[in-house]
Scaffold this motif. Structure first.
Motif, PDB file in Angstrom:
ATOM      1  N   ALA A  57      34.906  31.870  41.916  1.00 50.01           N
ATOM      2  CA  ALA A  57      34.947  31.057  40.696  1.00 50.01           C
ATOM      3  C   ALA A  57      35.070  31.942  39.460  1.00 50.01           C
ATOM      4  CB  ALA A  57      33.706  30.180  40.608  1.00 50.01           C
ATOM      5  N   HIS A  58      34.256  33.004  39.395  1.00 51.48           N
ATOM      6  CA  HIS A  58      34.351  33.921  38.253  1.00 51.48           C
ATOM      7  C   HIS A  58      35.710  34.615  38.250  1.00 51.48           C
ATOM      8  CE1 HIS A  58      30.470  33.539  36.412  1.00 51.48           C
ATOM      9  NE2 HIS A  58      29.841  33.779  37.546  1.00 51.48           N
ATOM     10  N   GLY A  59      36.195  34.987  39.421  1.00 55.48           N
ATOM     11  CA  GLY A  59      37.506  35.626  39.514  1.00 55.48           C
ATOM     12  C   GLY A  59      38.606  34.718  38.989  1.00 55.48           C
ATOM     13  N   ASP A  60      38.535  33.441  39.353  1.00 54.94           N
ATOM     14  CA  ASP A  60      39.537  32.477  38.892  1.00 54.94           C
ATOM     15  C   ASP A  60      39.460  32.269  37.381  1.00 54.94           C
ATOM     16  OD1 ASP A  60      40.378  32.161  41.511  1.00 54.94           O
ATOM     17  OD2 ASP A  60      39.339  30.245  41.806  1.00 54.94           O
ATOM     18  N   ARG A  61      38.231  32.112  36.870  1.00 56.11           N
ATOM     19  CA  ARG A  61      38.064  31.917  35.422  1.00 56.11           C
ATOM     20  C   ARG A  61      38.505  33.156  34.650  1.00 56.11           C
ATOM     21  NH1 ARG A  61      32.317  30.391  35.785  1.00 56.11           N
ATOM     22  NH2 ARG A  61      32.532  28.979  37.495  1.00 56.11           N
ATOM     23  N   PHE A  62      38.110  34.329  35.156  1.00 60.59           N
ATOM     24  CA  PHE A  62      38.487  35.556  34.469  1.00 60.59           C
ATOM     25  C   PHE A  62      39.999  35.765  34.544  1.00 60.59           C
ATOM     26  CE2 PHE A  62      39.198  40.206  34.464  1.00 60.59           C
ATOM     27  CZ  PHE A  62      38.952  40.404  33.109  1.00 60.59           C
ATOM     28  N   ALA A  63      40.619  35.391  35.650  1.00 59.04           N
ATOM     29  CA  ALA A  63      42.077  35.517  35.770  1.00 59.04           C
ATOM     30  C   ALA A  63      42.776  34.711  34.679  1.00 59.04           C
ATOM     31  CB  ALA A  63      42.539  35.054  37.153  1.00 59.04           C
ATOM     32  N   GLN A  64      42.263  33.515  34.391  1.00 57.06           N
ATOM     33  CA  GLN A  64      42.846  32.687  33.334  1.00 57.06           C
ATOM     34  C   GLN A  64      42.648  33.325  31.966  1.00 57.06           C
ATOM     35  OE1 GLN A  64      44.758  29.843  33.767  1.00 57.06           O
ATOM     36  NE2 GLN A  64      45.189  30.339  31.635  1.00 57.06           N
ATOM     37  N   ILE A  65      41.448  33.846  31.717  1.00 53.84           N
ATOM     38  CA  ILE A  65      41.169  34.521  30.445  1.00 53.84           C
ATOM     39  C   ILE A  65      42.059  35.748  30.297  1.00 53.84           C
ATOM     40  CG2 ILE A  65      39.401  35.879  29.224  1.00 53.84           C
ATOM     41  CD1 ILE A  65      37.359  33.829  30.368  1.00 53.84           C
ATOM     42  N   LEU A  66      42.199  36.489  31.369  1.00 48.54           N
ATOM     43  CA  LEU A  66      43.032  37.686  31.363  1.00 48.54           C
ATOM     44  C   LEU A  66      44.484  37.332  31.071  1.00 48.54           C
ATOM     45  CD1 LEU A  66      43.067  40.735  31.815  1.00 48.54           C
ATOM     46  CD2 LEU A  66      43.323  40.298  34.265  1.00 48.54           C
ATOM     47  N   LEU A  84      31.242  43.269  39.020  1.00 51.78           N
ATOM     48  CA  LEU A  84      32.304  43.379  38.015  1.00 51.78           C
ATOM     49  C   LEU A  84      33.609  43.827  38.670  1.00 51.78           C
ATOM     50  CD1 LEU A  84      32.754  43.287  34.831  1.00 51.78           C
ATOM     51  CD2 LEU A  84      32.628  45.777  34.998  1.00 51.78           C
ATOM     52  N   PHE A  85      33.528  44.870  39.488  1.00 48.88           N
ATOM     53  CA  PHE A  85      34.726  45.391  40.146  1.00 48.88           C
ATOM     54  C   PHE A  85      35.324  44.353  41.089  1.00 48.88           C
ATOM     55  CE2 PHE A  85      34.017  50.284  39.863  1.00 48.88           C
ATOM     56  CZ  PHE A  85      33.713  50.172  38.519  1.00 48.88           C
ATOM     57  N   ASP A  86      34.468  43.644  41.821  1.00 49.33           N
ATOM     58  CA  ASP A  86      34.958  42.598  42.737  1.00 49.33           C
ATOM     59  C   ASP A  86      35.630  41.473  41.974  1.00 49.33           C
ATOM     60  OD1 ASP A  86      33.994  44.065  44.877  1.00 49.33           O
ATOM     61  OD2 ASP A  86      32.227  42.791  45.194  1.00 49.33           O
ATOM     62  N   MET A  87      35.076  41.110  40.824  1.00 52.07           N
ATOM     63  CA  MET A  87      35.665  40.054  40.007  1.00 52.07           C
ATOM     64  C   MET A  87      37.041  40.478  39.488  1.00 52.07           C
ATOM     65  SD  MET A  87      34.242  38.324  36.503  1.00 52.07           S
ATOM     66  CE  MET A  87      34.638  39.787  35.540  1.00 52.07           C
ATOM     67  N   ILE A  88      37.153  41.733  39.064  1.00 49.10           N
ATOM     68  CA  ILE A  88      38.443  42.240  38.595  1.00 49.10           C
ATOM     69  C   ILE A  88      39.456  42.224  39.733  1.00 49.10           C
ATOM     70  CG2 ILE A  88      39.665  44.285  37.739  1.00 49.10           C
ATOM     71  CD1 ILE A  88      37.022  44.988  36.217  1.00 49.10           C
ATOM     72  N   ALA A  89      39.033  42.670  40.911  1.00 49.68           N
ATOM     73  CA  ALA A  89      39.930  42.669  42.072  1.00 49.68           C
ATOM     74  C   ALA A  89      40.383  41.254  42.403  1.00 49.68           C
ATOM     75  CB  ALA A  89      39.234  43.303  43.275  1.00 49.68           C
ATOM     76  N   GLU A  90      39.461  40.305  42.371  1.00 45.16           N
ATOM     77  CA  GLU A  90      39.788  38.901  42.654  1.00 45.16           C
ATOM     78  C   GLU A  90      40.772  38.369  41.625  1.00 45.16           C
ATOM     79  OE1 GLU A  90      39.528  35.111  44.454  1.00 45.16           O
ATOM     80  OE2 GLU A  90      38.541  36.907  45.195  1.00 45.16           O
ATOM     81  N   ALA A  91      40.506  38.628  40.351  1.00 45.40           N
ATOM     82  CA  ALA A  91      41.339  38.097  39.271  1.00 45.40           C
ATOM     83  C   ALA A  91      42.737  38.705  39.254  1.00 45.40           C
ATOM     84  CB  ALA A  91      40.652  38.330  37.929  1.00 45.40           C
ATOM     85  N   THR A  92      42.839  39.958  39.645  1.00 47.95           N
ATOM     86  CA  THR A  92      44.141  40.648  39.597  1.00 47.95           C
ATOM     87  C   THR A  92      44.817  40.709  40.960  1.00 47.95           C
ATOM     88  OG1 THR A  92      43.132  42.821  39.954  1.00 47.95           O
ATOM     89  CG2 THR A  92      43.401  42.076  37.647  1.00 47.95           C
ATOM     90  N   GLU A  93      44.236  40.002  41.932  1.00 49.76           N
ATOM     91  CA  GLU A  93      44.770  39.991  43.302  1.00 49.76           C
ATOM     92  C   GLU A  93      44.921  41.407  43.838  1.00 49.76           C
ATOM     93  OE1 GLU A  93      48.292  37.579  42.931  1.00 49.76           O
ATOM     94  OE2 GLU A  93      47.099  35.732  42.918  1.00 49.76           O
TER      95      GLU A  93
END
Length: 124
Positions: A35-44, A77-86
């Motif tokens: 969920a955080h990865g998806d939200r952060f991906a949109q913000i990014l 944090l690193f996992d969220m970045i990886a999730e958001a940036t695939e």
């Protein structure tokens, strides 16, 4: 096992043969990370962040607010970045950018091992 004329035959489906279900905490953590990865991906996507350093700093700003504690765990944090940036950014590059934020004084390690933004005037 059932014995029959000196041979053994396996018992039909036993609980020991069934795979263990995922622990609720692991499932919840994975769902939260996604969920955080998806939200952060949109913000990014909506941001001007292009350089890895900018992506990591934006992630730290997001995590400080979204995780609800004002601080964040480096692994999360690193996992969220990886999730958001695939996984398009190498973990080593994320680490180098994160280390630069620490050296610059933008991010500081807390006694409990988590991190926080020193100057969190940036908001999302």
């Amino acid at each position: 096992m059932i014995m029959s004329r000196g041979k053994t035959a396996p018992l039909a489906d036993t609980a020991a043969d069934a795979p263990a279900p995922a622990a609720p905490a692991q499932t919840a953590a994975a769902t939260t990370l996604e969920a955080h990865g998806d939200r952060f991906a949109q913000i990014l996507e909506d941001s001007d962040a292009v350089e890895i350093e900018d992506v990591v700093e934006l992630a730290a700003v997001y995590a400080s607010d979204a995780f609800g504690t004002g601080s964040f765990d480096r692994t999360a944090l690193f996992d969220m970045i990886a999730e958001a940036t695939e996984n398009s950014i190498r973990r080593r590059d994320i680490l180098e950018a994160f280390s630069a934020l620490i050296r610059s004084g933008r991010v500081e390690r807390l006694p409990n091992g988590t991190f926080h933004l020193v100057d969190d005037t940036d908001t999302l």
